[in-house]
Every structure is written in C-alpha cells, then in structure tokens.
Design a protein around this motif. Structure first.
Motif, PDB file in Angstrom:
ATOM      1  N   PRO A 176       0.796  -1.230   0.000  1.00  0.00           N
ATOM      2  CA  PRO A 176       0.000   0.000   0.000  1.00  0.00           C
ATOM      3  C   PRO A 176       0.829   1.281   0.000  1.00  0.00           C
ATOM      4  O   PRO A 176       0.338   2.341  -0.365  1.00  0.00           O
ATOM      5  N   GLY A 177       2.095   1.181   0.400  1.00  0.00           N
ATOM      6  CA  GLY A 177       2.926   2.383   0.465  1.00  0.00           C
ATOM      7  C   GLY A 177       3.632   2.677  -0.838  1.00  0.00           C
ATOM      8  O   GLY A 177       3.228   2.232  -1.915  1.00  0.00           O
ATOM      9  N   THR A 178       4.733   3.432  -0.743  1.00  0.00           N
ATOM     10  CA  THR A 178       5.495   3.779  -1.947  1.00  0.00           C
ATOM     11  C   THR A 178       6.301   2.604  -2.475  1.00  0.00           C
ATOM     12  O   THR A 178       6.516   2.481  -3.680  1.00  0.00           O
ATOM     13  N   ALA A 188       6.734   8.972  -8.006  1.00  0.00           N
ATOM     14  CA  ALA A 188       8.025   9.275  -8.632  1.00  0.00           C
ATOM     15  C   ALA A 188       9.112   9.168  -7.583  1.00  0.00           C
ATOM     16  O   ALA A 188       8.842   9.179  -6.373  1.00  0.00           O
ATOM     17  N   PHE A 189      10.334   9.050  -8.051  1.00  0.00           N
ATOM     18  CA  PHE A 189      11.467   9.030  -7.143  1.00  0.00           C
ATOM     19  C   PHE A 189      11.726  10.447  -6.627  1.00  0.00           C
ATOM     20  O   PHE A 189      11.198  11.438  -7.151  1.00  0.00           O
ATOM     21  N   SER A 190      12.524  10.545  -5.592  1.00  0.00           N
ATOM     22  CA  SER A 190      12.958  11.861  -5.118  1.00  0.00           C
ATOM     23  C   SER A 190      13.725  12.540  -6.244  1.00  0.00           C
ATOM     24  O   SER A 190      14.324  11.878  -7.093  1.00  0.00           O
ATOM     25  N   THR A 191      13.696  13.858  -6.273  1.00  0.00           N
ATOM     26  CA  THR A 191      14.449  14.568  -7.307  1.00  0.00           C
ATOM     27  C   THR A 191      15.948  14.299  -7.114  1.00  0.00           C
ATOM     28  O   THR A 191      16.387  13.997  -5.993  1.00  0.00           O
ATOM     29  N   PRO A 192      16.729  14.399  -8.170  1.00  0.00           N
ATOM     30  CA  PRO A 192      18.175  14.201  -8.017  1.00  0.00           C
ATOM     31  C   PRO A 192      18.789  15.111  -6.954  1.00  0.00           C
ATOM     32  O   PRO A 192      19.698  14.707  -6.226  1.00  0.00           O
ATOM     33  N   GLN A 193      18.275  16.341  -6.857  1.00  0.00           N
ATOM     34  CA  GLN A 193      18.793  17.264  -5.857  1.00  0.00           C
ATOM     35  C   GLN A 193      18.477  16.773  -4.445  1.00  0.00           C
ATOM     36  O   GLN A 193      19.336  16.829  -3.542  1.00  0.00           O
TER      37      GLN A 193
END
Length: 200
Positions: A127-129, A175-180
């Motif tokens: 259910p999570g990410t 989505a994944f975390s931003t590269p920054q």
C-alpha cells in the motif's frame, strides 16, 4: 575623715555612671544593628528581583567548564550507487511502471538486474510507496543508498545470500525523489557527525 573633704550625715554617696551616658551607648549600638539589618535586607531584595545569585552561579559554572573542541565521529562508509544492484518489480496495476522506474535508476548510476511484475506474495499488496527487500547485510549500506531515492520505502530482509536488492513498487509510488533531494540526503549521510560535547 579628716582633710579637705569631710562626709557629714548618715548616707554615703554611691559611685555609678550617669544614666544618660548608658542610654546614649545603648542607642548607638541599636542604631548600628538596625542599619546593618537594613543593608542586608536591601541586598537580599536586590538579589531576589535581579537574580543576582543565579547569574553569579551560572557565570561561575560556565567558567569552571573546560573548553573542549567537539570530537567528530566518522560517517559510515556507504557504497556508490553503481555497487548496488537493484531488481525492480511492479506490485501495482499500472503497466510499464517497473520498466520506467528501472530506467530512471539506471540514469542515476544504479546497476539494474531483473525487471518485471512482483510475486504473488507482494502483487497488489504493497500500500505504500515501495518495499526494499534484501539480505540482512543490505541494511548496512544498500538499503540506505537506495532509500535516498524513494522516501517512505519499507525495509525488509530475507534469507538470500546474494547482495542485490529488490525494489517492489507500491500503490502510492508516484516518482522518485528529485536528483537534488537524493544528493542532499546522501551528502547528509556521508558527512561526519559531530560527537556531543561534554556537559559541565
């Protein structure tokens, strides 16, 4: 008695200090005591309202504490993304999600292994990410590095002997975390941590 002075009559004179002098002495002593008590009381009131005793004690306490430079604890060495092999599995109903995620991780330097749908144990049950699944040794580095890319992922271990990590994408994955953000998180993990300074 003969001589110049002669006592007459039945009463003899008594030799004693005049009463006025005794009163003056007692009044002087009383005034000194009263002034001393008033001065002491004034100092106590000043300390109460200004916190003089606490400030002095705190200042003395600070002076007594030795100046010591805080020690720096070395940061835990973490593997580079290229040293982390990731199998990407889709546990959602969105088609192509695992492929897209694997391509993004590859761009960020991770080694990619298998890509496909999740097993029945996890299919449509995350259910999570996402879930990071790997050997217990992965908790010492691989989970941490991959976790900087996906906030909220749950870490789980199994009995595998190999070093790869399964990334099982859940229904809340967007989505994944931003590269920054990922870089900042990695920098924070690899930066030396100051050890707590001694308390005085």
């Amino acid at each position: 008695m003969g001589g110049k002075y002669r006592i007459t009559g039945d009463a003899y004179p008594r030799m004693r200090r005049p009463r006025k002098r005794r009163r003056l002495v007692l009044a002087g002593v009383g005034a000194v005591v009263a002034l001393g008590l008033a001065g002491w009381g004034t100092l106590q009131l000043i300390d109460v309202f200004t916190g003089g005793d606490k400030s002095a004690a705190a200042a003395g306490h600070k002076r007594a504490c030795p100046t010591v430079k805080p020690a720096v604890a070395p940061a835990k060495a973490l593997p580079k993304p290229a040293a982390v092999k990731v199998n990407v599995y889709n546990a959602t109903t969105r088609s192509g999600l695992a492929k897209d995620a694997a391509e993004e991780l590859k761009k960020r330097g991770f080694a990619i292994g298998e890509v496909g749908n999740a097993s029945k144990e996890y299919d449509k049950k995350v259910p999570g990410t996402g879930v990071l699944l790997g050997a217990p040794a992965a908790k010492n580095g691989g989970f941490t590095v991959l976790g900087t890319q996906l906030a909220g992922a749950v870490e789980r271990t199994d009995a595998r002997k190999t070093g790869e990590i399964d990334l099982i994408l859940g229904t809340k994955f967007k989505a994944f975390s931003t590269p920054q953000e990922a870089t900042a998180a990695m920098t924070a993990l690899t930066k030396p941590v100051p050890a707590p300074s001694p308390s005085c």
